[in-house]
Design an enzyme around this catalytic site. Structure first.
Site, PDB file in Angstrom:
ATOM      1  N   SER A   1       0.937  -1.151   0.059  1.00 19.56           N
ATOM      2  CA  SER A   1       0.077  -0.157  -0.134  1.00 19.56           C
ATOM      3  C   SER A   1       0.696   1.440   0.041  1.00 19.56           C
ATOM      4  O   SER A   1       0.299   2.490  -0.133  1.00 19.56           O
ATOM      5  CB  SER A   1      -0.864  -0.145   1.182  1.00 19.56           C
ATOM      6  OG  SER A   1      -1.937  -0.746   1.012  1.00 19.56           O
TER       7      SER A   1
ATOM      8  N   LYS B   1       0.305   3.745  -2.949  1.00 16.67           N
ATOM      9  CA  LYS B   1      -0.855   4.763  -2.751  1.00 16.67           C
ATOM     10  C   LYS B   1      -0.297   6.321  -2.741  1.00 16.67           C
ATOM     11  O   LYS B   1      -0.640   7.254  -3.179  1.00 16.67           O
ATOM     12  CB  LYS B   1      -1.577   4.638  -1.587  1.00 16.67           C
ATOM     13  CG  LYS B   1      -2.488   3.432  -1.713  1.00 16.67           C
ATOM     14  CD  LYS B   1      -3.461   3.346  -0.326  1.00 16.67           C
ATOM     15  CE  LYS B   1      -4.502   2.036  -0.592  1.00 16.67           C
ATOM     16  NZ  LYS B   1      -3.890   0.766  -0.206  1.00 16.67           N
TER      17      LYS B   1
ATOM     18  N   SER C   1      -5.593   3.824   4.121  1.00 20.86           N
ATOM     19  CA  SER C   1      -5.297   3.018   3.389  1.00 20.86           C
ATOM     20  C   SER C   1      -6.414   2.217   2.436  1.00 20.86           C
ATOM     21  O   SER C   1      -6.796   1.107   2.464  1.00 20.86           O
ATOM     22  CB  SER C   1      -4.592   1.703   3.982  1.00 20.86           C
ATOM     23  OG  SER C   1      -3.822   1.115   2.998  1.00 20.86           O
TER      24      SER C   1
END
Length: 494
Positions: free
Chosen positions: A157, A160, A328
């Site tokens: 993640s 991102k 997230s």
């Protein structure tokens, strides 16, 4: 498996917004001292109040806004006006964070000492079989520490950060995603047109239905057919990982991220047909608003000469970015990637989003060699980025000349306080010395652990860091090892 997420925000924050009015002094330290000093004070004070005050309000985190508004000082010798005969005010406690000494603040970095501090920590077996790292001084762009900094790794993640930066660069922080309702020229068909906003709510549908109902009534239509248009996105709706509670089908029309429960974060049972469900919910709202809807909603593009009779805009892109990073949020991340693709003239699918995000990162002069932006969320294990890519992006977001990228920093979870770091940087007796001093995006997949963000070092400089690890068999131990690495950047005792 994907990492847990926290409660989303609804508005953007930019406590660093005042920086856009400062002149950049590349050969001096004044501007970057403001960045570093603001970061320390904002983190320690604002994060302490964030849970009580709520995350965001009117473009700033509430705690930070209240701090900035406190022009009438009430601490120390200034407690405000005292009533006659009232006792003397008690002295204030010492400042939680003293001012940075000018000499110390301008002291040069010592990469050797940083290498010494990180060496035993990055060798921790808990991190697995491969570890790559980069630490950069955001003021100068100089890399202070590197270990495989140009090595492509699975980012989970932390990708991102790249998705968010690309979207902000391509669209701007004030961009909003529109969901519309269009009425055909013959007044017989209403079309709910999805714009790609996964945060659309039942309340928004109700508002759209009320506006549409007024238009139908004004047109003297006795009844309408309802269609829904998802053509803004193309390609497969399913992520390559397949059906997964961490992500709904990626479609241009959905309500509450396709969740089938009352959660607004983390894994959840998702709709198999988010667009159809949204259309059926809209039909119910239309009926309650007095519109006679004939038959069941069906998927179709809006007629060419249909006119828009209702519009709902999402929160500004800055707020969506913050929500994505803090929690997230995979659904918003994939939407940001698709919106970037549309802005860059690419196909609004996974492949087009990959090309668009990569192009925008190159525009930001980020090292993309070896990178593969397989998706916007980081759920795809085929994705690859380098630690240097992440730290360069964070440095770009800290640049006073790029205020539009600031939400990349303000959205990062705060150690021990918010988002995916809310339960980290804590021990059995309280909190660690790094609590509140680190802002970072976490990344977790099976065997993959990552942490990338910012920290203010003992010299008062804002550092960007990225630690990517693979091959761990104990996720919690790997997270603790990553936390220790970031904490070491805050100085002894961090």
């Amino acid at each position: 498996m994907a990492e847990p997420v926290e409660e989303p925000s609804n508005r953007p924050s930019d406590p660093w917004g005042r920086i856009k009015n400062l002149k950049s002094k590349r050969n001096g330290s004044n501007t970057w001292q403001v960045v570093a000093g603001s970061a320390v004070l904002g983190l320690v004070v604002a994060t302490g109040a964030v849970l009580a005050a709520g995350p965001w309000d009117n473009g700033q985190r509430k705690a930070e806004r209240q701090l900035a508004a406190a022009a009438d000082h009430t601490g120390g010798a200034h407690h405000g006006r005292r009533l006659p005969g009232a006792p003397e005010p008690a002295p204030s406690a010492p400042a939680v964070l003293g001012a940075l000494d000018p000499v110390t603040r301008s002291a040069p970095q010592d990469p050797a000492s940083l290498r010494t501090a990180l060496a035993p920590l990055i060798a921790a077996p808990e991190l697995g079989t491969r570890v790559a790292a980069s630490v950069v001084d955001t003021a100068t762009g100089k890399q202070l520490y590197g270990r495989g900094a140009a090595t492509p790794m699975t980012p989970a993640s932390t990708v991102k950060i790249a998705t968010a930066a690309a979207a902000l660069s391509a669209l701007g922080p004030d961009h909003r995603i529109a969901t519309t309702v269009r009425l055909s020229e013959d007044h017989r068909t209403l079309t709910l047109v999805g714009g790609g906003d996964p945060t659309l709510t039942p309340a928004a549908l109700k508002s759209l239905a009320a506006s549409a109902a007024r238009a139908v009534e004004k047109a003297d239509a006795t009844g309408v057919r309802l269609t829904y248009d998802t053509s803004r996105y193309t390609g497969p709706e399913r992520h390559p990982i397949g059906k997964n509670p961490n992500l709904a089908p990626v479609t241009a029309l959905m309500v509450d991220e396709g969740r089938l429960d009352d959660t607004d974060r983390g894994p959840a049972t998702r709709s198999e047909d988010p667009a159809g469900d949204a259309a059926r919910a809209f039909a119910d709202r239309l009926k309650k608003a007095g519109v006679q809807v004939t038959g069941a909603p069906r998927e179709a593009r809006a007629p060419g000469k249909a006119r828009t009779v209702a519009t709902h805009h999402s929160a500004p892109l800055a707020a969506l970015v913050e929500r994505t990073l803090t929690n997230s949020d995979n659904d918003i991340a994939e939407a940001l990637a698709r919106q970037t693709a549309i802005a860059k003239g690419e196909s609004a699918d996974f492949a087009g989003a990959r090309r668009a995000v990569t192009t925008e990162l190159e525009k930001l002069q980020v090292p993309t060699a070896g990178a593969r932006l397989a998706d916007g969320s980081g759920l795809d294990r085929e994705g690859r980025v380098t630690p240097a890519l992440l730290t360069t992006l964070l440095a770009r977001a800290a640049d006073p000349e790029r205020p539009g990228l600031r939400p990349v920093l303000t959205g990062l979870p705060v150690a021990g306080f918010t988002g995916t770091l809310s339960t980290r940087y804590q021990d059995g007796t309280g909190t660690t010395g790094a609590t509140g001093l680190i802002r970072a995006k976490t990344g977790t997949l099976s065997g993959v652990n990552a942490l990338s963000g910012t920290v203010v070092d003992p010299q008062g400089r804002l550092l960007a860091f990225a630690f990517l690890a693979a091959g761990s068999t104990a996720p919690e131990a790997a997270e603790a090892a990553l936390d220790a690495l970031a904490a070491a950047l805050t100085g002894p005792g961090g």
